[in-house]
Design a protein around this motif. Structure first.
Motif, mmCIF file in Angstrom:
data_model
loop_
_atom_site.group_PDB
_atom_site.id
_atom_site.type_symbol
_atom_site.label_atom_id
_atom_site.label_comp_id
_atom_site.label_asym_id
_atom_site.label_seq_id
_atom_site.Cartn_x
_atom_site.Cartn_y
_atom_site.Cartn_z
ATOM 1 N N ARG A 310 0.854 -1.199 0.000
ATOM 2 C CA ARG A 310 0.000 0.000 0.000
ATOM 3 C C ARG A 310 0.885 1.243 0.000
ATOM 4 N NH1 ARG A 310 -5.122 0.433 3.832
ATOM 5 N NH2 ARG A 310 -5.851 -0.871 2.091
ATOM 6 N N HIS A 312 0.998 5.415 0.001
ATOM 7 C CA HIS A 312 0.209 6.584 0.392
ATOM 8 C C HIS A 312 0.748 7.828 -0.316
ATOM 9 C CE1 HIS A 312 -1.870 4.585 3.824
ATOM 10 N NE2 HIS A 312 -0.783 3.833 3.813
ATOM 11 N N TYR A 354 -4.651 6.396 -1.235
ATOM 12 C CA TYR A 354 -3.680 5.307 -1.287
ATOM 13 C C TYR A 354 -3.971 4.420 -2.479
ATOM 14 C CZ TYR A 354 -7.322 2.263 0.661
ATOM 15 O OH TYR A 354 -8.483 1.556 0.858
#
Length: 465
Positions: A310, A312, A354
């Protein structure tokens, strides 16, 4: 890292659609919220007034489903050590905690471990297994000689009335232990069900992520300081990126003192806190040319698993909209080409969101993340940015996050091992009883065969003397 000359339009559509479903209108208040201080009779308060209930107290003992466990207390805790680590619950056989689930779905499960000296148990060398609702989270886990607390952080889908945590001592260990446990229902937007699988051949959608078990391996604040649970609405810890940074030539740290604009259509504060989105590393073009450099990070990982990566993003560095275009790479493969933050954030700066990618690590090694200029980048602007990185391990086909063995096999092996020991003990007792019986019979036989003979009547007085 070269581009592949492709634009993942499917992923662009996925981001745009998935972000529309999220809202931050209200502060997060979890329906299921269990905090246990294991081995303690009194509550402990830590991190922004979080109250952990002692599992030896009247209100906390209801969760412990084992009659054979021991609570230990550190008689000489280190100065400044959190009260969560002043006590420990020790198990000498498979034992369980059970928590009622009112909000079925994604839950955060955290374990706190820190050994200390005890005259009765060696917690430093103990090895044990931990499972939750059929998922094996830890196998032959040991804390070793670590003096720092170890926190294991998981995201688990729960579709049952109870969440059951099982501790099992390993074959070569007599005990398992834990200092504290957290079970918290997660925000609905914490784990998206869809991500993009990135490999050298293609990029394709992966579905069904929500109903998996994930272990957070890395949670990194790029370009910023450590973020403690006190400053995170889900009580997480984000570490600085310095130790993972591989190449940063031409990059700069950026700190933002304005307001991060959490809005419908973007990431919520529970997905990432302000202290992650208000700092970043960027590539800035100061001259009439665009630098051909990437910022790269490296993360050692264990092979045999898929990992959710993930990333951001929050454009806190551009002077205006539509100036920032860059490429994103995962494991050296182009994951997103010509990413335009203005378009995916509905034309706003300082707007966090994200993107999720999945990579398959067939063998142990290093997982890499990079950002750099694209063929649409412009001079005298920001040409790449990254605010945070999370890497989460996905459970394998056996429902395990730690080895090729399932939770059911762990319990069967323990039962078989200890049942075998009982059988041997009973057999030994039977042999000992048989031996004692044979010895007794022989002694009785000897006693009965050696009688006292009467004195002859014709023995003289002299002979008697």
């Amino acid at each position: 890292m070269g581009t592949h000359g492709r634009t993942p339009t499917i992923f662009s559509l996925y981001i745009s659609l998935s972000l529309l479903s999220f809202s931050i209108a209200f502060a997060f208040s979890p329906t299921d919220h269990y905090l246990l201080d294991c081995g303690s009779t009194k509550p402990s308060t830590v991190d922004n007034n979080r109250r952990f209930t002692g599992d030896s107290s009247d209100s906390g003992s209801q969760f412990l489903k084992s009659s054979r466990s021991i609570s230990l207390r550190d008689s000489n805790p280190s100065p400044g050590l959190s009260p969560l680590y002043h006590a420990v619950r020790v198990f000498t056989r498979p034992s369980k905690y059970a928590f009622e689930i009112r909000d079925r779905g994604t839950h955060l499960v955290r374990f706190h471990f820190r050994p200390f000296d005890s005259s009765n148990f060696n917690t430093y060398d103990s090895k044990f297994h931990v499972s939750v609702n059929g998922y094996l989270l830890l196998y032959n886990f040991t804390v070793g000689k670590s003096q720092a607390p170890i926190i294991k952080d998981y995201v688990i889908w729960v579709d049952a009335k109870k969440l059951v945590i099982t501790f099992v001592p390993s074959e070569k260990s007599e005990i398992a232990f834990v200092n504290a446990i957290e079970v918290i229902s997660a925000p609905k937007d914490l784990v998206a069900d869809v991500a993009m699988l990135v490999n050298p051949e293609r990029i394709e959608r992966v579905n069904g992520l929500m109903k998996s078990a994930l272990e957070t391996v890395y949670r990194v604040n790029v370009g910023g300081p450590k973020v403690t649970p006190f400053n995170d609405s889900l009580w997480r810890t984000w570490v600085p990126d310095d130790e993972f940074l591989k190449s940063s030539d031409g990059s700069q740290r950026v700190l933002f003192r304005g307001r991060v604009k959490y809005q419908i259509g973007g990431a919520s504060r529970e997905v990432g806190p302000d202290n992650v989105y208000n700092c970043a590393r960027v590539i800035r073009s100061l001259d009439d040319y665009v630098p051909h450099k990437n910022i790269s990070w490296e993360f050692p990982v264990i092979g045999g698993y898929e990992y959710l990566v993930r990333l951001h993003f929050c454009d806190i560095a551009s002077m205006s909209l539509n100036l920032l275009y860059f490429n994103v790479y995962v494991n050296g493969n182009l994951a997103y080409e010509n990413l335009d933050l203005s378009s995916v954030t509905t034309m706003a700066l300082a707007f966090p969101f994200y993107a999720d990618f999945v990579v398959n690590m067939e063998s142990s090694g290093v997982l890499t993340v990079s950002v750099g200029p694209s063929n649409m980048s412009m001079s005298h602007t920001i040409d790449a940015i990254l605010n945070g990185v999370e890497i989460m391990k996905l459970n394998n086909s056996m429902g395990s996050l730690d080895g090729n063995i399932c939770a059911a096999s762990v319990l069967k092996n323990w039962t078989r091992r200890n049942t075998g020991g009982v059988v041997l003990l009973i057999a030994a007792m039977c042999l000992l009883g048989t031996a004692l019986m044979v010895m007794h019979r022989r002694w009785v036989r000897v006693k009965n065969s050696v009688g006292w003979l009467p004195i002859p009547v014709d023995v003289s007085e002299v002979n008697l003397k």
